[in-house]
Enzyme design. Structure first.
Site, short mmCIF file in Angstrom:
data_model
loop_
_atom_site.label_atom_id
_atom_site.label_comp_id
_atom_site.label_asym_id
_atom_site.label_seq_id
_atom_site.Cartn_x
_atom_site.Cartn_y
_atom_site.Cartn_z
CE LYS A 25 0.25 -1.25 -6.58
NZ LYS A 25 0.06 -0.79 -7.82
CB SER B 241 -1.31 -4.58 -9.15
OG SER B 241 -0.82 -3.71 -9.20
CB SER C 181 -1.59 -2.25 -11.95
OG SER C 181 -1.94 -3.02 -12.58
#
Lengths: 477, 469, 117
Positions: free
Chosen positions: B78, B153, B177
């Protein structure tokens, strides 16, 4: 004529002090970059943490916290068993994270004091209250320059994150003399603790006084009145409704000047019936005045909240006691001991204890002297050594204590010459100095010292002058 | 064989047996990315050259008989994890030129374990969201239906795994997330206990709840990665010195006699289709011998307010360092969502409001923590839907300031309390979108929740379902 | 019986803030505190959106928190400190590599107007 109470105003300064002391730890407060930043090329002592890079996290320096607590203890503070760090949020280019990690409502130390003399020449003590002692991190440094024709500010983050201890006093100071004493004492204490060099010129001791004047009303006693109730209350009073902070003070001399300047400036404003503006001002050494700072004085909302990246600190009473017993003898204690054990005056003791190295040197010299079994001369030797060091500008770095003692011994060594031998020398001198003797007999009393000198010269020994003088006088009769 | 369909465990095995090379494996995934990612947009940065170089190096080590836990395995990271020398943007224009001079601890550990990094995965900018739509580099699409959102996210991380663009990926969770995008993309997402994995080098969102964690195709893969990441870190003062357990070795242990808690409070507002899948899953556990117990939990709806306040307060402070002076671009480059969150957080911390908002939220947090502590005296784990619905269509989050918080209502309480939770796929809706179920446990119970998740995987086939791409 | 905690808390309802629909944030002031340059249009837009968010969080007033302590740290950790030993720093190049503007190893910004007129 009516009896009007004629009021005239008298002002008393109300001064508080905020001092920042930079600790001389090896590493910074929340990262392990070297804290020894002075004089290095810019941005060579930084890391993700003190540079405020994304994702960086603070890890507190164990030694820095210990030292902060020691300072608190040396200032007679109480150390709460629970403490934490908080974020103080504001924006400035030298503040890498956009917040400073500091302490808000649970600092490491609370409620102490330092004693100073109330006035110059007075022995009366004034206790200055210490509100709190807490830990925070320093910011980077801004330098203003012109580059390529444009005015710019250059930022160096080497200093960012260096440990700072903030010491805040109650508004207890009444004059600049008390302030300077306090600063000198504070400087001495942190140097004794060996936690900071506390060098104002290098910036490892910074201070900000806040100054205001309190009005004392003296209703003039009307004729015939026995009303003597107009005594100003000194114990509890309402704080003035304004205060002025002064920055940019780099030495004890500047503090004095700045305070005196402000007192005068406030007096003039108050006399006009106005109140001085609550603001921050800077000391302008070039023009010997304070100047209002251009920064907009909007009360900054720092939005303090507990630092989520650092778990709280919890101490045991045992640990606090341990810290207490690890403190070295502090300046005031040392002065009292020197006064008592070495029969020194406060004045002499204070000078000898200004620097811990000098104090240690002195004690070593006294010890050497004792060990050598040198005749004590009614316990005067510690005092003699003290006088010697104070008045003769001894180079304590080049002269080891043992050598100093040798020097002193030699130069004060008094000859053991017998009265008989001495008298024969005296007779020689008398016969060789007929004019001087005649002068003396005529009434010029001072000539005796010349004759004493001649005796010493002839004898080529150090003889107690008093002894020579009394024998001479006897002989001349 | 289709190399891109391999799980981590399978890939490791084949590499060890020299059936495949890391270069082959890596190329397979890089090709897959080339084919799909124009459409999916799961990656912000693809590090093709680096990846192949690392793969070559891994092959050399394997040839010499070296064995590291992730040697030669291609992963997606990420884009809020600092990667030394490689652009790290947090999917924000503010950081689009930022190249970190250091690795986050997570990345360092993965590198030490021999991973091959394929690239940086797309996310909601600054992790502010549950859709990935707030990314400044375009949204990621859900591989199951590209008209739908992947969640967020960690949307890019989840989509990459679901689409077989990567063996596994690393995500982070502040409140949902990891679990929520894993749920919407039909993959396994583990949020460890707060303090189990170091946050050093992860672009901070809410400092008191941020938890890095793995997103994988199977539960065993998740355990393998957790094993690498878990542990105390000198750079992060909130990591726990509690020794991590051996998650991999224990994963197939029996869960006989386990008590599973379910709560009506966690059924409120859940899509009937989603809840039906959860109920079926519960039946699986009953068959396996688990005891199911109905419990009362503090209503999750309050967690929304608590989370909103705490997170935005911390965000407002954590984003203060982005002034464009030392790196990145100035604050005018923030997107709307970031600006909103910073302002609300500034407000809730401001003078006169701190007590009513921030302090109040921290108090309710205590209640939430204690509520779970009490609950876990009666039950071993708690199960519920991960998200009240399956994936929502593109555009759903726009102009809906509370979108994320509403979508994450079921995961916020455990996040606020710092507890671990794992999402596993438990079926598809009629529309063909994945349904996820979460398994929550007390602090440091990763071993147990992995075991419980593993058993479900052994009994069902849902984890084998893949979108047709 | 389980659930006592939550039901107990909800019994003592604090009346909802009836100004709820009028919750407003001084966006100009907040934007300044937050160092966010906003246009007038943005100010208007955000004012409404932030008010909407505030309405949601007003729900928290329903919860009785009398006598409850705050939990700023869920880890339960204490006294996490590191020994005072130095670790290597970044080089000057590494430290300044990402800055759009640097000068002789310094970061550079337009002049900050400061003290002394």
């Amino acid at each position: 004529m009516k009896n009007n109470d004629k009021q005239y105003n008298k002002y008393t300064p109300v001064i508080g002090l905020e001092v920042h002391v930079e600790l001389k730890t090896n590493s910074k407060m929340f990262c392990r970059c070297s804290a020894d930043y002075f004089g290095n090329k810019p941005n060579t002592h930084t890391c993700p943490v003190c540079l405020g890079l994304p994702g960086a996290l603070p890890v507190p320096n164990k030694t820095a916290i210990e030292w902060c607590m020691k300072i608190g203890l040396a200032l007679n503070c109480n150390l709460p068993l629970v403490s934490k760090f908080d974020r103080k949020n504001y924006f400035y280019p030298d503040l890498a994270k956009g917040y400073q990690i500091s302490q808000y409502d649970e600092p490491f130390a609370l409620g102490g004091y330092i004693e100073v003399f109330k006035e110059k020449g007075s022995q009366e003590i004034k206790k200055i209250g210490i509100t709190r002692v807490h830990m925070e991190e320093d910011t980077g440094k801004l330098v203003h320059e012109t580059v390529d024709g444009k005015k710019v500010s250059l930022i160096d983050f080497n200093r960012s994150g260096v440990p700072l201890v903030e010491i805040v006093t109650e508004p207890d100071f009444e004059n600049e003399y008390q302030v300077v004493q306090y600063l000198q004492k504070l400087q001495k204490i942190v140097r004794y603790l060996d936690v900071s060099n506390a060098d104002m010129e290098k910036g490892d001791m910074r201070l900000e006084p806040n100054i205001s004047l309190r009005t004392i009303h003296h209703p003039e006693q009307s004729e015939g009145s026995t009303d003597s109730s107009a005594k100003p209350q000194n114990d509890k009073f309402e704080l003035p409704n304004y205060k002025v902070e002064v920055k940019n003070i780099n030495s004890f001399r500047f503090v004095e000047k700045a305070i005196l300047y402000e007192i005068k400036r406030h007096q003039e404003i108050l006399d006009k019936g106005e109140t001085p503006v609550q603001e921050t001002r800077g000391w302008d050494e070039a023009h010997q005045r304070t100047v209002s700072q251009r920064i907009k004085e909007e009360a900054n909302d720092y939005r303090y909240f507990p630092e989520p990246d650092i778990p709280p600190l919890k101490w045991t009473q045992n640990y606090i006691e341990q810290l207490k017993s690890s403190l070295p003898e502090l300046p005031d204690q040392k002065i009292k001991r020197f006064e008592k054990d070495f029969a020194l005056s406060y004045y002499d003791a204070e000078i000898l204890t200004r620097d811990i190295l000098l104090a240690n040197y002195y004690e070593e010299a006294v010890k050497v002297n004792q060990e050598l079994g040198i005749k004590n001369q009614e316990n005067k030797y510690p005092k003699v050594i003290a006088n010697w060091i104070i008045n003769k500008k001894v180079d304590t770095e080049k002269t080891p204590p043992s050598q100093l003692i040798k020097q002193i011994t030699q130069e004060t060594k008094v000859s053991e010459i017998s009265d008989e031998d001495l008298n024969s020398i005296i007779d020689t001198v008398i016969s060789e100095n007929k004019k001087a003797v005649d002068d003396f007999k005529k009434g010029h009393e001072n000539v005796i010292m010349y004759l004493v000198g001649q005796v010493m010269k002839t004898a080529r020994q150090k003889i107690a002058p008093d002894r020579v003088k009394s024998l001479l006088l006897a002989r001349l009769k | 064989m289709d190399l891109h369909t391999l799980t981590l465990t399978q890939a490791k095995e084949k590499l060890a047996k020299k059936e495949i090379s890391s270069v082959e494996l890596t190329r397979a995934y890089l090709d897959r990315i080339k084919t799909l990612d124009q459409k999916l947009n799961a990656f912000v940065t693809v590090t093709e050259d680096e990846a192949l170089k690392n793969a070559e190096h891994a092959d050399k080590l394997i040839a010499h008989g070296e064995d590291l836990p992730l040697l030669g395995i291609p992963l997606a990271i990420k884009d809020n994890f600092s990667t030394k020398g490689i652009r790290t943007t947090a999917s924000s224009k503010v950081l689009d030129t930022y190249v970190p001079p250091f690795d986050s601890t997570v990345v360092k550990r993965l590198k030490d374990a021999g991973m091959v990094m394929l690239g940086k995965a797309n996310m909601d900018a600054w992790a502010h969201g549950s859709s990935t739509e707030t990314s400044d580099f375009g949204t990621t699409k859900n591989p199951w239906n590209t008209d739908f959102l992947p969640g967020g996210s960690s949307g890019g991380s989840a989509a990459a795994v679901a689409a077989n663009e990567s063996v596994a990926s690393i995500g982070s969770e502040t409140a949902g997330s990891i679990r929520q995008p894993a749920s919407w993309c039909g993959v396994v997402g583990l949020k460890p206990t707060y303090g189990r994995v170091s946050r050093y080098g992860v672009v901070a969102m809410a400092s008191s709840t941020d938890s890095p964690g793995p997103i994988t195709k199977t539960v065993e893969d998740s355990a393998r990665i957790l094993q690498i990441l878990a542990g105390v870190d000198v750079h992060d003062a909130t990591t726990s010195p509690t020794q991590p357990e051996n998650y991999v070795a224990a994963i197939r242990d029996s869960i006989q006699g386990i008590t599973i808690g379910i709560s009506d409070d966690y059924r409120e507002g859940v899509d009937p289709e989603v809840q039906a899948k959860i109920d079926e899953a519960i039946k699986v556990y009953e068959r396996l011998g688990a005891k199911i117990k109905n419990i009362k939990l503090f209503s999750p709806k309050y967690a929304i307010a608590v989370y909103t306040i705490l997170q935005r307060s911390e965000v407002s402070s954590n984003l203060a360092r982005y002034d464009g002076i030392r790196y990145g671009n100035d604050r005018s480059h923030f997107g709307d969502e970031a600006k909103r969150r910073v302002m609300l957080g500034t407000y809730t911390l401001s003078a006169g409001y701190y007590d009513a908002y921030y302090k109040k939220a921290q108090k309710v947090r205590t209640i939430i923590v204690e509520d779970f502590t009490t609950a876990f005296k009666d039950v071993d784990i708690i199960i519920s839907a991960t998200s009240p619905s399956a994936a929502l269509p593109l555009g759903s989050s726009k102009n809906h300031p509370m979108f994320g918080e509403m979508a994450d209502i079921l995961v916020e309480p455990s996040s606020i309390a710092g507890l671990p939770g794992i999402n596993i796929p438990v079926g598809l809706t009629q529309a063909g979108l994945p349904v996820g179920m979460q398994i929550m446990g007390p602090q440091w119970s990763e071993k147990k929740i992995l075991q419980v998740a593993q058993k479900f995987e052994e009994e069902t086939e849902f984890h084998t379902l893949k979108p047709s791409l | 019986m389980r659930g006592n905690l939550s039901t107990r808390l909800l019994r003592h309802n604090t009346p909802r803030n009836d100004k709820k629909l009028n919750m407003k944030i001084d966006v100009k002031h907040i934007a300044k505190l937050a160092n966010l340059p906003l246009s007038v249009d943005e100010e208007k837009k955000f004012e409404q959106q932030l008010a909407d968010t505030l309405n949601y969080i007003e729900e928290l007033n329903e919860v009785n928190t009398e006598g409850i302590e705050i939990t700023p740290q869920v880890t339960g950790l204490e006294n996490v400190l590191e020994e005072d030993t130095v670790r290597p720093s970044l080089t000057q190049d590494e430290a300044t590599a990402n800055a759009k503007n640097s000068h002789n190893g310094f970061f550079i910004v337009p002049a900050i107007l400061e003290e002394n007129a």
